[in-house]
Design a protein around this motif. Sequence first.
Motif, PDB file in Angstrom:
ATOM      1  N   GLY A   1      20.510  32.214  34.400  1.00 30.26           N
ATOM      2  CA  GLY A   1      20.959  31.806  35.729  1.00 30.26           C
ATOM      3  C   GLY A   1      21.505  30.399  35.858  1.00 30.26           C
ATOM      4  O   GLY A   1      21.641  29.903  36.973  1.00 30.26           O
ATOM      5  N   LEU A   2      21.818  29.736  34.744  1.00 27.53           N
ATOM      6  CA  LEU A   2      22.411  28.402  34.876  1.00 27.53           C
ATOM      7  C   LEU A   2      23.942  28.500  34.804  1.00 27.53           C
ATOM      8  O   LEU A   2      24.478  29.219  33.968  1.00 27.53           O
ATOM      9  CB  LEU A   2      21.898  27.478  33.759  1.00 27.53           C
TER      10      LEU A   2
ATOM     11  N   PRO B   1      20.385  25.667  38.928  1.00 27.75           N
ATOM     12  CA  PRO B   1      20.462  27.117  38.791  1.00 27.75           C
ATOM     13  C   PRO B   1      21.219  27.766  39.948  1.00 27.75           C
ATOM     14  O   PRO B   1      21.292  27.214  41.049  1.00 27.75           O
ATOM     15  CB  PRO B   1      19.000  27.541  38.791  1.00 27.75           C
TER      16      PRO B   1
ATOM     17  N   THR C   1      21.141  37.539  39.588  1.00 23.96           N
ATOM     18  CA  THR C   1      21.048  36.108  39.293  1.00 23.96           C
ATOM     19  C   THR C   1      20.715  35.305  40.548  1.00 23.96           C
ATOM     20  O   THR C   1      19.878  34.409  40.518  1.00 23.96           O
ATOM     21  CB  THR C   1      22.365  35.610  38.674  1.00 23.96           C
TER      22      THR C   1
ATOM     23  N   ARG D   1      14.471  33.751  40.242  1.00 24.02           N
ATOM     24  CA  ARG D   1      14.251  32.401  39.751  1.00 24.02           C
ATOM     25  C   ARG D   1      14.494  32.322  38.254  1.00 24.02           C
ATOM     26  O   ARG D   1      14.187  33.261  37.524  1.00 24.02           O
ATOM     27  CB  ARG D   1      12.798  31.982  40.008  1.00 24.02           C
ATOM     28  N   THR D   2      15.038  31.162  37.797  1.00 24.14           N
ATOM     29  CA  THR D   2      15.273  30.949  36.371  1.00 24.14           C
ATOM     30  C   THR D   2      13.984  31.118  35.574  1.00 24.14           C
ATOM     31  O   THR D   2      13.980  31.723  34.499  1.00 24.14           O
ATOM     32  CB  THR D   2      15.846  29.539  36.164  1.00 24.14           C
TER      33      THR D   2
ATOM     34  N   ILE E   1      17.318  23.759  28.597  1.00 22.53           N
ATOM     35  CA  ILE E   1      17.527  23.374  29.996  1.00 22.53           C
ATOM     36  C   ILE E   1      17.444  21.860  30.131  1.00 22.53           C
ATOM     37  O   ILE E   1      18.296  21.208  30.758  1.00 22.53           O
ATOM     38  CB  ILE E   1      16.481  24.069  30.907  1.00 22.53           C
TER      39      ILE E   1
END
Lengths: 195, 202
Positions: A68-69, B7, B110, B114-115, B147
């Motif tokens: 999801g980035l 995100p 997506t 949540r990521t 990340i």
Amino acid sequence: MLKSRDLALIAIFAGIIAALGLVPAVSPFGIAVPITAQSMGIMLAGAILGAKRGALSVLLLLALVAVGLPLLAGGRGGLGVFVGPSVGFLIGWPIAAWVVGLLTERIGRPYRVVQGAIANILGGILALYVPGIIGMSVVGGLGLIEATTTSAVFIPGDLAKAVLAAVIAGGVHAAYPGLIPARRDRSAAPDRVSA
Amino acid sequence: MAGQAVPLFHPGTSLVHRLGAGTKLLSLLVAGVALTVWRAPWQIAVAFVVVLAAYAVARLPVRLLLRQVVRLAWIAVPLFAIQLLLASWQAAVGVVGSFVALVLLAGLVTLTTRTTAMVDVVVRVAGWLRRFGVDPERVGLMLALGIRSVHVVLGLAEEVRDAQYARGLRASPRAFAVPLIVRSLRHADRLGEALAARGIDD
């Protein structure tokens, strides 16, 4: 087995590829259209880290996109990019980085820009466009010839990026030696650095 | 610039938000298979009704939907034209409609997940691959490191860019990329030492 330094290099390079997609590319000719530097990041992953670490860093970037980035060029991301017609290019990315890395390891240290550019073209364009075109053909319902013509628009830009990536890799290897194995030249002096 | 790495997740309390990440991913997979098999115009129409209804249930702002449609247009419009020219309007609707519907559905997953929940799914799937030599804990660590690295490198990119402007090297991609990568690699050295100190190699 990957050591902690390899893990760190893989993670950081995923960040570099992401940064090259988010930072508006510096346009060499002052054109307003931002040319994305991200496909250059794929070549650089192989040309700087070598085959295994390069491919894994690209794979990590794709995983970050999937969770999801918005790390692909232009702030795209999420799962949607994996079901669109350009999915083949995303699948081709780690393969491309791996091929570039393999060829770059063959060149060895010290890095050679001309051979590096050829490695980038073979890996970053040839090995990338094969899965890319197949994906375009499957998802887009096109024949292979039409899919190839559609994709061919990007080849001139990618050629320029392949050369630029080799120049950049040359600069990086000069400033930070030890990432690719030394070439076993007849003339080469025994290597002191083993970082 | 660094703000762009946030995100895509859009918080909410709807039914779609509350569904488990695994359930949503499985539904997406099923939809993907279904849309490769059924792509007659009326079936595509049904798919769009379902996808749009799901967006409505998720109570997402319409602009999030529109933004995705606009991003798809550059490839969807030419593909539609080619299909129309080479095949039929039914084929054009089938091919373009199926992937547009699927991309929108994937976008919904997506936007509503949540990521961290996605990372959990990845680690769980990695657990199934344990027998192939995949270490799920290491996969989780790499995602977390990745990340973090994005933010670190974006910060470094800003520094390098400022330095570049200060020296008037505005138009040189090389003068940007080489120092950015070298600085990042040096950071990786420190990160590697920190990981080794925490016993990652043992």
